[in-house]
Design a protein around this motif. Structure first.
Motif, PDB file in Angstrom:
ATOM      1  N   ILE A   1       0.829  -1.208   0.000  1.00 18.92           N
ATOM      2  CA  ILE A   1       0.000   0.000   0.000  1.00 18.92           C
ATOM      3  C   ILE A   1       0.864   1.259   0.000  1.00 18.92           C
ATOM      4  O   ILE A   1       0.614   2.207  -0.743  1.00 18.92           O
ATOM      5  N   ILE A   2       1.884   1.262   0.860  1.00 19.31           N
ATOM      6  CA  ILE A   2       2.725   2.443   1.062  1.00 19.31           C
ATOM      7  C   ILE A   2       4.067   2.283   0.356  1.00 19.31           C
ATOM      8  O   ILE A   2       4.823   1.360   0.652  1.00 19.31           O
ATOM      9  N   GLU A   3       4.344   3.177  -0.575  1.00 19.28           N
ATOM     10  CA  GLU A   3       5.675   3.272  -1.170  1.00 19.28           C
ATOM     11  C   GLU A   3       6.382   4.439  -0.480  1.00 19.28           C
ATOM     12  O   GLU A   3       5.886   5.568  -0.488  1.00 19.28           O
ATOM     13  N   HIS A   4       7.516   4.139   0.151  1.00 20.62           N
ATOM     14  CA  HIS A   4       8.191   5.116   1.004  1.00 20.62           C
ATOM     15  C   HIS A   4       8.447   6.438   0.271  1.00 20.62           C
ATOM     16  O   HIS A   4       9.003   6.470  -0.824  1.00 20.62           O
ATOM     17  N   GLU A   5       7.997   7.511   0.911  1.00 20.12           N
ATOM     18  CA  GLU A   5       8.145   8.886   0.431  1.00 20.12           C
ATOM     19  C   GLU A   5       7.378   9.189  -0.859  1.00 20.12           C
ATOM     20  O   GLU A   5       7.453  10.291  -1.389  1.00 20.12           O
ATOM     21  N   MET A   6       6.635   8.195  -1.344  1.00 21.66           N
ATOM     22  CA  MET A   6       5.787   8.417  -2.513  1.00 21.66           C
ATOM     23  C   MET A   6       4.313   8.469  -2.106  1.00 21.66           C
ATOM     24  O   MET A   6       3.573   9.348  -2.550  1.00 21.66           O
ATOM     25  N   SER A   7       3.880   7.511  -1.267  1.00 16.51           N
ATOM     26  CA  SER A   7       2.485   7.500  -0.811  1.00 16.51           C
ATOM     27  C   SER A   7       2.395   7.358   0.711  1.00 16.51           C
ATOM     28  O   SER A   7       1.358   6.991   1.247  1.00 16.51           O
ATOM     29  N   GLY A   8       3.486   7.651   1.403  1.00 18.91           N
ATOM     30  CA  GLY A   8       3.518   7.564   2.852  1.00 18.91           C
ATOM     31  C   GLY A   8       4.955   7.412   3.324  1.00 18.91           C
ATOM     32  O   GLY A   8       5.898   7.494   2.539  1.00 18.91           O
ATOM     33  N   ILE A   9       5.098   7.187   4.628  1.00 21.48           N
ATOM     34  CA  ILE A   9       6.432   7.017   5.216  1.00 21.48           C
ATOM     35  C   ILE A   9       6.490   5.659   5.900  1.00 21.48           C
ATOM     36  O   ILE A   9       5.615   5.321   6.708  1.00 21.48           O
ATOM     37  N   LEU A  10       7.516   4.876   5.579  1.00 19.80           N
ATOM     38  CA  LEU A  10       7.734   3.573   6.205  1.00 19.80           C
ATOM     39  C   LEU A  10       8.868   3.682   7.214  1.00 19.80           C
ATOM     40  O   LEU A  10       9.901   4.306   6.936  1.00 19.80           O
ATOM     41  N   VAL A  11       8.669   3.058   8.371  1.00 20.03           N
ATOM     42  CA  VAL A  11       9.701   3.024   9.410  1.00 20.03           C
ATOM     43  C   VAL A  11       9.867   1.577   9.885  1.00 20.03           C
ATOM     44  O   VAL A  11       8.957   0.762   9.728  1.00 20.03           O
ATOM     45  N   PRO A  12      11.018   1.241  10.463  1.00 19.95           N
ATOM     46  CA  PRO A  12      11.197  -0.127  10.968  1.00 19.95           C
ATOM     47  C   PRO A  12      10.245  -0.405  12.135  1.00 19.95           C
ATOM     48  O   PRO A  12       9.885   0.507  12.891  1.00 19.95           O
TER      49      PRO A  12
END
Length: 407
Positions: free
Chosen positions: A342-353
């Motif tokens: 669902i989330i592409e980092h810095e494209m459609s949201g922010i992913l973190v560990p």
């Protein structure tokens, strides 16, 4: 001239054998718990969106809960397996298996569609014994990915493999789980299908100001002396069961260390609630972090949040994330399970560990201070959810799995 018609003038009726009436296919869904979570919503959505003129739908599951209530309100029959529960009991399981087998034999389904590990394991064996022609299992995240003792993980992996082996088709809801399936021998490409969860379109976008006012009133009833915390312009929120897999404690630790007091509202309930209350008190964040508890139809309140955060350590494809994206919220989420679908980092949201409160805190700080970035990420996610995660696509692709039986 004779008024009698000749034999050649007589019109013969069409033979009755030319009239074909197709019988509805009977689908029996199975699920372990009849409460309300991601797997239960998946079953409900399929049960209520499959074509009623082609399928007769029945659902069987554990002790009565919100799923049963919703299904019955929709006119769908529910078979209760009262002793069926997520926990293992060697004394109880033979009785539970017999009840599942008995239900399958009585209903004689054309398609048996099983969900959740315990129901899927017992149901595939019972379905084979009952001679069901087409058994489908949906994996809502492989259970052996959960953090457990290695020996337990091996045992769960073995039973998961046996379940997939006995099913005719296995649906995976995340790309990660599909990749995992390729290591389960004997891997047959056509036996595993990726079908993402989907949600229905919003009839009307929620109004953020009125939604915020509604949530304020709910919080004020729960915490009359803390309602002033909600005078802040930025709200952080999440919608999740309070369970170890959702790891709300990491969100609490991240929020408690923020340089300013942004209110954090956690909607949901579960077994971790008391631990969270103690942690919040220990961190001195009682006036900042508010546990709203279970709220029916809570998705309608998501527009009240400025930023949506999901801190899970194990996920399938979370509906809460889809619902937040549908409302254009910027999202910070952990890089686990189907979240990267669902989330592409810095494209459609922010992913973190996962389980990293420091990185989650930094992400909150940067996003809270950058309105343009929030708007860009929220709009991108909203567009992605609308195009890739609709319920009509989920139903269409599931029907393709059912129709494999005829090939």
């Amino acid at each position: 001239m004779s008024t009698m018609a000749s034999k050649s003038d007589t019109v013969e009726p069409a033979p009755a054998k030319d009239i074909v009436i197709k019988k509805k296919k009977r689908i029996l869904f199975g699920i372990t718990k009849a409460n309300w979570g991601g797997a239960q919503r998946y079953v409900f959505d399929l049960a209520t969106h499959l074509p009623a003129d082609k399928f007769e739908i029945i659902v069987m599951g554990g002790a009565a809960g919100l799923l049963k209530e919703k299904l019955m309100s929709a006119g769908i029959r529910f078979i209760e397996i009262a002793e069926l529960d997520k926990d293992i009991s060697f004394l109880r399981e033979p009785r539970v298996f017999w009840q599942i087998l008995k239900a399958i034999r009585a209903e004689k389904p054309d398609i048996l569609h099983l969900n959740s590990p315990k129901m899927a394991g017992m149901g595939t064996l019972a379905g084979r014994m009952a001679g069901v022609a087409w058994i489908v299992v949906t994996i809502h995240g492989w259970s052996f990915h959960e953090r457990r003792f290695f020996a337990i993980k091996l045992l769960i992996a073995f039973f998961s493999w046996m379940t997939a082996l006995m099913a005719h088709q296995t649906i995976l809801i995340t790309e990660k789980d599909l990749r995992t399936a390729k290591f389960l021998p004997p891997y047959k490409k056509g036996k595993y299908r990726l079908v993402h969860n989907g949600i229905g379109a919003l009839e009307l976008q929620d109004d953020a100001s009125s939604t915020r006012e509604n949530l304020k009133q709910i919080i004020a009833r729960l915490y009359p002396d803390k309602a002033r915390a909600l005078d802040e312009p930025i709200w952080i929120g999440t919608l999740a069961e309070l369970t170890p897999n959702k790891d709300p404690a990491t969100l609490v630790r991240a929020a408690a260390g923020l340089p300013w007091r942004i209110p954090v509202i956690i909607i949901g309930d579960g077994g971790e609630r008391e631990k969270l209350i103690m942690l919040i008190k220990k961190l001195g964040a009682e006036d900042q972090i508010l546990l709203a508890g279970f709220i029916p139809e809570a998705a309608r309140l998501l527009s009240a949040f400025t930023i949506f955060v999901l801190s899970s350590i194990k996920e399938g494809l979370p509906y809460a994330l889809l619902e937040a994206g549908q409302r254009g919220l910027p999202v910070i989420a952990t890089n686990v399970g189907g979240i990267p679908d669902i989330i592409e980092h810095e494209m459609s949201g922010i992913l973190v560990p996962a389980q990293n409160a420091a990185e989650m805190r930094e992400a909150i700080i940067h996003l809270a201070g950058d309105p343009a970035r929030r708007k860009r990420l929220g709009a991108a996610l909203q567009k992605k959810v609308a195009h890739k995660f609709g319920i009509s696509r989920m139903v269409r692709e599931t029907l393709a799995v059912y129709n494999q039986q005829e090939l």
